[in-house]
Design a protein around this motif. Structure first.
Motif, PDB file in Angstrom:
ATOM      1  N   UNK A 165      -4.015  11.177   6.747  1.00  0.00           N
ATOM      2  CA  UNK A 165      -5.120  10.788   7.611  1.00  0.00           C
ATOM      3  C   UNK A 165      -6.312  11.743   7.551  1.00  0.00           C
ATOM      4  N   UNK A 166      -6.123  13.077   7.533  1.00  0.00           N
ATOM      5  CA  UNK A 166      -7.299  13.962   7.559  1.00  0.00           C
ATOM      6  C   UNK A 166      -8.186  13.876   6.328  1.00  0.00           C
ATOM      7  N   UNK A 167      -7.620  13.465   5.179  1.00  0.00           N
ATOM      8  CA  UNK A 167      -8.361  13.567   3.917  1.00  0.00           C
ATOM      9  C   UNK A 167      -8.381  12.304   3.076  1.00  0.00           C
ATOM     10  N   UNK A 168      -7.336  11.490   3.180  1.00  0.00           N
ATOM     11  CA  UNK A 168      -7.206  10.358   2.269  1.00  0.00           C
ATOM     12  C   UNK A 168      -6.396  10.682   1.028  1.00  0.00           C
ATOM     13  N   UNK A 169      -5.813  11.867   0.957  1.00  0.00           N
ATOM     14  CA  UNK A 169      -4.979  12.239  -0.187  1.00  0.00           C
ATOM     15  C   UNK A 169      -3.735  11.348  -0.251  1.00  0.00           C
ATOM     16  N   UNK A 170      -3.432  10.867  -1.437  1.00  0.00           N
ATOM     17  CA  UNK A 170      -2.258  10.030  -1.651  1.00  0.00           C
ATOM     18  C   UNK A 170      -1.091  10.910  -2.078  1.00  0.00           C
ATOM     19  N   UNK A 171      -0.007  10.858  -1.330  1.00  0.00           N
ATOM     20  CA  UNK A 171       1.163  11.675  -1.633  1.00  0.00           C
ATOM     21  C   UNK A 171       2.091  10.941  -2.603  1.00  0.00           C
ATOM     22  N   UNK A 172       2.773  11.684  -3.476  1.00  0.00           N
ATOM     23  CA  UNK A 172       3.710  11.076  -4.441  1.00  0.00           C
ATOM     24  C   UNK A 172       5.015  10.685  -3.760  1.00  0.00           C
ATOM     25  N   UNK A 173       4.964   9.647  -2.965  1.00  0.00           N
ATOM     26  CA  UNK A 173       6.079   9.270  -2.094  1.00  0.00           C
ATOM     27  C   UNK A 173       7.346   8.969  -2.885  1.00  0.00           C
ATOM     28  N   UNK A 174       7.213   8.212  -3.954  1.00  0.00           N
ATOM     29  CA  UNK A 174       8.410   7.806  -4.697  1.00  0.00           C
ATOM     30  C   UNK A 174       9.160   9.010  -5.250  1.00  0.00           C
ATOM     31  N   UNK A 175       8.444   9.957  -5.829  1.00  0.00           N
ATOM     32  CA  UNK A 175       9.102  11.142  -6.387  1.00  0.00           C
ATOM     33  C   UNK A 175       9.704  12.008  -5.282  1.00  0.00           C
ATOM     34  N   UNK A 199      -2.079  -0.976  -3.799  1.00  0.00           N
ATOM     35  CA  UNK A 199      -1.189  -2.072  -4.195  1.00  0.00           C
ATOM     36  C   UNK A 199       0.218  -1.613  -3.841  1.00  0.00           C
ATOM     37  N   UNK A 200       0.812  -2.213  -2.841  1.00  0.00           N
ATOM     38  CA  UNK A 200       1.998  -1.653  -2.202  1.00  0.00           C
ATOM     39  C   UNK A 200       3.251  -2.468  -2.496  1.00  0.00           C
ATOM     40  N   UNK A 201       4.263  -1.792  -3.016  1.00  0.00           N
ATOM     41  CA  UNK A 201       5.600  -2.359  -3.202  1.00  0.00           C
ATOM     42  C   UNK A 201       6.556  -1.452  -2.433  1.00  0.00           C
ATOM     43  N   UNK A 202       6.780  -1.759  -1.163  1.00  0.00           N
ATOM     44  CA  UNK A 202       7.522  -0.855  -0.285  1.00  0.00           C
ATOM     45  C   UNK A 202       8.955  -0.611  -0.749  1.00  0.00           C
ATOM     46  N   UNK A 203       9.747  -1.643  -1.055  1.00  0.00           N
ATOM     47  CA  UNK A 203      11.138  -1.380  -1.434  1.00  0.00           C
ATOM     48  C   UNK A 203      11.285  -0.483  -2.657  1.00  0.00           C
ATOM     49  N   UNK A 204      10.317  -0.523  -3.574  1.00  0.00           N
ATOM     50  CA  UNK A 204      10.424   0.262  -4.804  1.00  0.00           C
ATOM     51  C   UNK A 204      10.232   1.750  -4.568  1.00  0.00           C
ATOM     52  N   UNK A 205       9.770   2.146  -3.382  1.00  0.00           N
ATOM     53  CA  UNK A 205       9.505   3.556  -3.107  1.00  0.00           C
ATOM     54  C   UNK A 205      10.784   4.356  -2.890  1.00  0.00           C
ATOM     55  N   UNK A 206      11.877   3.668  -2.563  1.00  0.00           N
ATOM     56  CA  UNK A 206      13.139   4.361  -2.377  1.00  0.00           C
ATOM     57  C   UNK A 206      13.257   5.109  -1.064  1.00  0.00           C
ATOM     58  N   UNK A 207      12.518   4.664  -0.037  1.00  0.00           N
ATOM     59  CA  UNK A 207      12.575   5.324   1.268  1.00  0.00           C
ATOM     60  C   UNK A 207      13.476   4.531   2.208  1.00  0.00           C
ATOM     61  N   UNK A 208      13.765   5.107   3.358  1.00  0.00           N
ATOM     62  CA  UNK A 208      14.616   4.422   4.339  1.00  0.00           C
ATOM     63  C   UNK A 208      13.807   3.576   5.309  1.00  0.00           C
ATOM     64  N   UNK A 209      12.668   4.130   5.738  1.00  0.00           N
ATOM     65  CA  UNK A 209      11.817   3.410   6.697  1.00  0.00           C
ATOM     66  C   UNK A 209      10.356   3.595   6.303  1.00  0.00           C
ATOM     67  N   UNK A 210       9.578   2.561   6.528  1.00  0.00           N
ATOM     68  CA  UNK A 210       8.151   2.600   6.185  1.00  0.00           C
ATOM     69  C   UNK A 210       7.375   1.921   7.311  1.00  0.00           C
ATOM     70  N   UNK A 211       6.484   2.684   7.953  1.00  0.00           N
ATOM     71  CA  UNK A 211       5.638   2.137   9.019  1.00  0.00           C
ATOM     72  C   UNK A 211       4.206   2.028   8.509  1.00  0.00           C
ATOM     73  N   UNK A 212       3.593   0.884   8.719  1.00  0.00           N
ATOM     74  CA  UNK A 212       2.227   0.679   8.225  1.00  0.00           C
ATOM     75  C   UNK A 212       1.364  -0.047   9.233  1.00  0.00           C
ATOM     76  N   UNK A 213       0.062  -0.029   9.005  1.00  0.00           N
ATOM     77  CA  UNK A 213      -0.892  -0.767   9.836  1.00  0.00           C
ATOM     78  C   UNK A 213      -1.482  -1.930   9.056  1.00  0.00           C
ATOM     79  N   UNK A 214      -1.765  -3.002   9.777  1.00  0.00           N
ATOM     80  CA  UNK A 214      -2.480  -4.137   9.182  1.00  0.00           C
ATOM     81  C   UNK A 214      -3.922  -4.193   9.665  1.00  0.00           C
TER      82      UNK A 214
END
Length: 379
Positions: A165-175, A199-214
């Motif tokens: 949120x402070x910067x807009x930096x995209x974190x390497x979530x999948x890795x 372009x978001x493919x949530x299941x492919x990220x390999x996380x347990x939970x993902x919260x997002x805004x619309x």
């Protein structure tokens, strides 16, 4: 559809004569989507019992299916919440922690999420740990290394921003998710800014939970978010408000927590349709090019650093404010820019320094950022 930039602004209710450079905080909803929400409200008020008891359950799951398809998920794994913070709260306050457990996040974690972690740790005896993210960031690898160094055998949960949120930096979530899970930790992602911006493919990220805004980058009305949960991580996750659906299943619990206005959630398909009509890939490309070009131009004019390289950003980017403005109160400066110059931009305190975070949406144009340059030059 109208061309991007100033002509598209007519599709929104944005105040004439103002420069809106902060889509990232609350978004802006197109007229057509607001009209759809109003139709849902009118339908509810025409016969509240029929709507809330019989129409709403089917319509809500249909809206969830539309959203799930957009993020390449299944509708039974997606539940609506008011916002990403509500989704993060649902997970954090449902999990059981013990003294000695560690909840790992970063110094760029959204403050509301940080406060939730603090409360959970206070109540359970778990320990909050933050990986320090130093600006400017050199590469995605540096983000990964900062977090990897803080993962220990006590790390029970990794809480990651997809886009900080402070910067807009995209974190390497999948890795990072793969690394955390290999070490026995679960992963919760605060994806408040990602749906529509990436372009978001949530299941492919390999996380347990993902919260997002619309309601930020997906054009939905305010108060519209979602929580996705991996099928094996749904049991025991409850909404912040416990109601009639308790322990009857993930989506059953979240779909009804009491009487509310459901129109924002039900209008999500209209927000998605608006974005598809514009062409989602073209929107993302336009926003990225506009914000990175503007950020580089502003950084050069101010002789100040960017928060990181353009390739680590989507539609938001941050520039350090000049030394003469480092002691200014960020909230006061934001208000002055609004009242004196009719522009709004986020001024973010990061690591003891003030940074300006600019956003780009399809209704923005280069002239909007020229106004920011002129306004700051007067200080």
């Amino acid at each position: 559809m109208t061309a991007f930039g100033l002509p598209l602004r007519r599709q929104f209710l944005l105040e004439r004569g103002s420069a809106f450079l902060n889509h990232g905080s609350f978004g802006a909803t197109p007229r057509t989507v607001l009209a759809a929400a109003e139709r849902w409200r009118a339908r509810m008020e025409a016969h509240p019992d029929r709507f809330l008891r019989y129409v709403r359950p089917v319509a809500l799951r249909a809206a969830a299916a539309s959203l799930a398809q957009f993020v390449h998920a299944k509708q039974q794994d997606v539940a609506f919440v008011e916002n990403a913070t509500s989704g993060v709260n649902a997970v954090l306050r449902s999990l059981e922690f013990r003294p000695g457990d560690e909840i790992l996040s970063t110094t760029h974690t959204y403050n509301a999420v940080r406060q939730t972690i603090r409360e959970v740790c206070r109540r359970t005896g778990a320990k909050p740990v933050e990986a320090k993210i130093v600006l400017p960031v050199v590469s995605s690898k540096s983000l990964e290394e900062a977090i990897e160094q803080k993962i220990t055998r006590r790390t029970r949960l990794l809480v990651l921003d997809h886009i900080a949120s402070p910067t807009g930096l995209i974190f390497p979530v999948k890795r990072l998710a793969a690394l955390a899970r290999a070490r026995g930790a679960q992963v919760l992602v605060d994806g408040a800014h990602a749906p529509g911006q990436l372009a978001l493919d949530v299941p492919s990220l390999g996380v347990d939970w993902y919260a997002g805004n619309c309601h930020k980058w997906l054009y939905a009305p305010k108060g519209c978010g979602f929580l996705w949960a991996r099928r094996g991580a749904q049991a025991g996750i409850h909404p912040p408000v416990i109601s009639h659906g308790y322990e009857k299943g993930f989506t059953v619990e979240f779909d009804w927590t009491g009487t509310r206005d459901f129109s924002a959630w039900l209008s999500v398909p209209d927000g998605i349709a608006f974005m598809k009509k514009l062409n989602a890939a073209k929107v993302r490309a336009y926003n990225h090019r506009l914000v990175t070009d503007a950020a580089c131009r502003i950084a050069e004019a101010w002789d100040m650093p960017l928060d990181g390289p353009p390739e680590l950003h989507g539609s938001m980017m941050a520039i350090r404010l000049a030394d003469r403005l480092q002691r200014r109160d960020p909230l006061q400066l934001m208000r002055e820019l609004l009242e004196r110059h009719r522009l709004f931009v986020a001024v973010m305190p990061v690591g003891g320094e003030n940074w300006v975070r600019i956003s780009a949406q399809a209704y923005n144009a280069p002239s909007d950022y020229d106004r920011l340059l002129k306004a700051i030059a007067r200080y």
